[in-house]
Design an enzyme around this catalytic site. Structure first.
Site, PDB file in Angstrom:
ATOM      1  N   THR A  34       0.859  -1.185   0.000  1.00 32.39           N
ATOM      2  CA  THR A  34       0.000   0.000   0.000  1.00 32.39           C
ATOM      3  C   THR A  34       0.895   1.235   0.000  1.00 32.39           C
ATOM      4  OG1 THR A  34      -0.147   0.384   2.391  1.00 32.39           O
ATOM      5  CG2 THR A  34      -1.573  -1.328   1.468  1.00 32.39           C
ATOM      6  N   CYS A  35       0.269   2.405   0.100  1.00 31.39           N
ATOM      7  CA  CYS A  35       1.071   3.626   0.112  1.00 31.39           C
ATOM      8  C   CYS A  35       1.828   3.806   1.419  1.00 31.39           C
ATOM      9  CB  CYS A  35       0.186   4.842  -0.154  1.00 31.39           C
ATOM     10  SG  CYS A  35      -1.146   5.052   1.044  1.00 31.39           S
TER      11      CYS A  35
END
Length: 502
Positions: A56-57
């Site tokens: 994910t970020c």
């Protein structure tokens, strides 16, 4: 055994995560490829039975069902080095590793949003679920990984309903737009340009529509803006219209994640502009935040925590996590006796079949059917108590004693296919991680590796060093290399090719 590696915003700059996660979509396939190459080279069975990658970020994490901890960790590090293009030594500085209990505890906190930049955010559970489903469909999961992640989803649901914390289930996009609204003085009459068509773009567009923003434009560097704009009631911006759209926009939500597509010269005539830079692989040229009249809010600016560690909701959330960790542990203990119970049932069933066959040779019709039902009912009652006793022993930590006694009494070999390592093989595993430890400490570098790190300005393991910041939550060994050093090394590798070509 259950093991995991993690590289997260809790101990790394987002620039470093950006470098690590480039090519992360191919990481599972590369792990499989490297494992096949090693198996072919040495003729050994694969060391990793299953794996799930979560990217994910805010993080890059890999969960493993592996026979050998160090070999499994090494293989994942090699895979990340290959997908990211970074030197292996740099990658080892960025990852923590752990095995057994710390792994489910961390995953359940992650899935529940307790370790996000925006604590309690809504997206992370879906992202973890998608990662697991992708691995499951590809045949990369095992029964242990299935159990691990199913408990994670239950835990996340319990936390969301019983102990909402921080952003209380709101999305990161909603929090970002709250900040943007403050900078803009409200959204009334504002023009918004959305760059990208991914998850953040969709969430942002939905949030903007709920806030009454009517002038919404969409541009995609990948050329997918037409269908996206039509589906969401926005205006499509063609490639040759992006400069004009930037000049007219009061707010730019940049979330394509495809790398630099917005440059300083495009903002020079834009006037007062707020930019939400929400992609880990930023759309912005590094000079854009320095332009007069342009305010850039990045992922690191969106942190929403919990004011006090003794917040009642947070305390409850942690209790829920621990309950699910214990439930997973118990489940795995019970699974260890499953082969014994299956073998016992098989023996009893075969004996019953033989007796029923004998009875049917002597009697027939309804009498034979009644006798068969009676035999099987008696055996079911006889089996009930041993089964319940076996489960209780497993839940209380006596699974091994039960399996040994079972073998002694019935003479049935139900030993696991995964036998303990030989004495000479286990020497490599003498130093096991107590909690989460950085990979270069769980697997001490060779002389060559140490010399390479030293030449790059990284102190040898055990050498005195100045530290910055604090150890990540859940870690039992502090990081000995500053985030700035890791960032410098990572970005040096990231731009090596660019420097060479120029």
């Amino acid at each position: 055994m259950l093991a995991a590696l993690r590289a997260t915003h809790e101990h790394l700059d987002l620039d470093v995560l950006d470098a690590l996660t480039r090519g992360a979509e191919t990481l599972p396939a590369v792990i499989d490829q490297l494992q096949a190459e090693r198996a072919e080279a040495v003729g050994a069975a694969p060391v990793i039975s299953g794996h799930v990658a979560v990217s994910t970020c805010n993080r890059l994490e890999v969960y493993l069902d592996t026979d050998r901890f160090h070999e499994g960790v090494d293989l994942v590090i090699d895979a990340v080095a290959r997908t990211s293009g970074l030197d292996r030594e740099v990658v080892t500085l960025c990852f923590d590793a752990a095995m057994d209990t710390p792994v489910p505890r961390h995953l359940y906190e992650v899935a529940s949003g307790l370790r996000s930049l925006v604590v309690g955010e809504a997206e992370i559970t879906g992202q973890v679920r998608q990662s697991f489903e992708t691995a499951r469909r590809a045949g990369r999961t095992t029964s242990m990984l299935h159990d691990l992640f199913q408990h994670a989803f239950r835990c996340a649901k319990q936390v969301a309903t019983q102990a909402p914390v921080g952003a209380a289930g709101r999305s990161g996009a909603a929090v970002a737009l709250d900040r943007a609204g403050v900078e803009l003085g409200g959204f009334e009459g504002r023009t918004v340009l959305i760059v990208g068509t991914g998850a953040y773009a969709r969430l942002g567009l939905a949030e903007l529509a709920r806030r009454g923003v009517g002038d919404l434009q969409v541009y995609s560097p990948s050329g997918r803006e037409t269908g996206f704009a039509e589906r969401h009631g926005a205006v499509m911006v063609p490639a040759d219209g992006i400069d004009r759209a930037l000049r007219e926009a009061d707010l730019v939500l940049a979330a394509s994640g495809r790398g630099t597509s917005l440059f300083p010269e495009q903002f020079l005539a834009a006037g007062r502009t707020v930019v939400l830079d929400l992609a880990l692989h930023s759309d912005l040229h590094p000079l854009v935040p320095h332009l007069k009249g342009v305010t850039v809010l990045g992922l690191s600016d969106l942190a929403v925590g919990v004011e006090a560690s003794d917040d009642p909701a947070l305390v409850t959330a942690r209790q829920i996590v621990e309950e699910n960790v214990e439930a997973f542990r118990t489940q795995q203990q019970v699974r260890r006796i499953d082969p014994a119970m299956a073998a016992l049932r098989r023996e009893v069933s075969e004996a019953a079949d033989d007796e029923v066959d004998r009875l049917r040779r002597e009697v027939s019709g309804e009498t034979a059917d009644q006798l068969e039902r009676s035999v099987r009912k008696i055996l079911a009652k006889v089996m009930h108590q041993p089964a319940e006793r076996a489960r209780h022993l497993a839940e209380t930590g006596f699974a091994d004693a039960y399996v040994e006694a079972f073998h002694t009494i019935f003479g049935i070999d139900i030993s696991s296919a995964r036998e303990p390592a030989d004495a000479d093989e286990s020497a490599e595993d003498d130093v096991m991680p107590a909690g989460w430890m950085r990979v270069d400490r769980t697997v001490p570098p060779t002389l060559t590796d140490a010399d390479t790190l030293a030449s790059a300005g990284v102190p040898r393991v055990g050498a005195p060093t100045a530290t910055t910041g604090s150890a990540p939550a859940g870690s039992t060994a502090p990081h000995t290399v500053s985030d700035a050093t890791i960032a410098r090394l990572a970005m040096r590798e990231q731009h090596k090719g660019t420097a060479a070509s120029s």
